[in-house]
Design a protein around this motif. Structure first.
Motif, PDB file in Angstrom:
ATOM      1  N   ASP A 144      30.806  29.608 -24.455  1.00  0.00           N
ATOM      2  CA  ASP A 144      30.026  29.855 -23.353  1.00  0.00           C
ATOM      3  C   ASP A 144      28.144  29.894 -23.345  1.00  0.00           C
ATOM      4  OD1 ASP A 144      31.996  29.136 -21.416  1.00  0.00           O
ATOM      5  OD2 ASP A 144      33.259  30.440 -21.367  1.00  0.00           O
ATOM      6  N   SER A 145      28.170  30.597 -24.507  1.00  0.00           N
ATOM      7  CA  SER A 145      26.575  30.837 -24.687  1.00  0.00           C
ATOM      8  C   SER A 145      25.732  29.625 -24.088  1.00  0.00           C
ATOM      9  CB  SER A 145      26.313  31.402 -25.657  1.00  0.00           C
ATOM     10  OG  SER A 145      26.473  29.901 -27.323  1.00  0.00           O
ATOM     11  N   LEU A 146      24.362  29.959 -23.190  1.00  0.00           N
ATOM     12  CA  LEU A 146      23.967  29.254 -22.922  1.00  0.00           C
ATOM     13  C   LEU A 146      22.160  29.734 -23.820  1.00  0.00           C
ATOM     14  CD1 LEU A 146      23.450  30.321 -19.478  1.00  0.00           C
ATOM     15  CD2 LEU A 146      24.079  27.827 -20.275  1.00  0.00           C
ATOM     16  N   ILE A 147      21.486  28.713 -23.645  1.00  0.00           N
ATOM     17  CA  ILE A 147      19.975  29.318 -24.402  1.00  0.00           C
ATOM     18  C   ILE A 147      19.844  29.330 -23.425  1.00  0.00           C
ATOM     19  CG2 ILE A 147      18.666  26.978 -23.761  1.00  0.00           C
ATOM     20  CD1 ILE A 147      19.085  28.002 -27.409  1.00  0.00           C
ATOM     21  N   GLU A 148      19.465  29.692 -22.426  1.00  0.00           N
ATOM     22  CA  GLU A 148      19.069  31.320 -22.242  1.00  0.00           C
ATOM     23  C   GLU A 148      18.557  32.718 -21.986  1.00  0.00           C
ATOM     24  OE1 GLU A 148      20.516  28.174 -20.141  1.00  0.00           O
ATOM     25  OE2 GLU A 148      18.654  27.541 -19.802  1.00  0.00           O
ATOM     26  N   ASP A 149      20.151  32.555 -22.828  1.00  0.00           N
ATOM     27  CA  ASP A 149      20.602  34.515 -23.694  1.00  0.00           C
ATOM     28  C   ASP A 149      19.835  34.192 -24.632  1.00  0.00           C
ATOM     29  OD1 ASP A 149      21.880  34.372 -21.040  1.00  0.00           O
ATOM     30  OD2 ASP A 149      23.896  33.143 -22.871  1.00  0.00           O
TER      31      ASP A 149
END
Length: 67
Positions: free
Chosen positions: A14-19
């Motif tokens: 569930d990792s997002l590029i925004e992280d």
């Protein structure tokens, strides 16, 4: 080919590029623009033989160094 690994990671978690830090987000954006500009490139990178992937990487490296 950290862009490919990041794509696989984002699909499996569930990792997002925004992280990610700003420099990684910029690199990812450029990578995605590159994929969008060459139809079928992502398929070749993800399902191609290792030799094909290495060859594509070499060509991209040559193109980047000439830019």
């Amino acid at each position: 080919m950290s862009g490919i690994l990041r794509l696989e990671e984002s699909e499996s978690q569930d990792s997002l590029i925004e992280d990610y830090p700003a420099d990684i987000r910029r690199e990812h954006r450029v990578f995605m623009e590159l994929l969008d500009s060459y139809p079928g490139l992502l398929d070749r990178l993800t399902s191609g033989e290792e030799e094909d992937v290495l060859h594509i990487g070499e060509l991209l490296g040559k193109g980047a160094s000439g830019a």
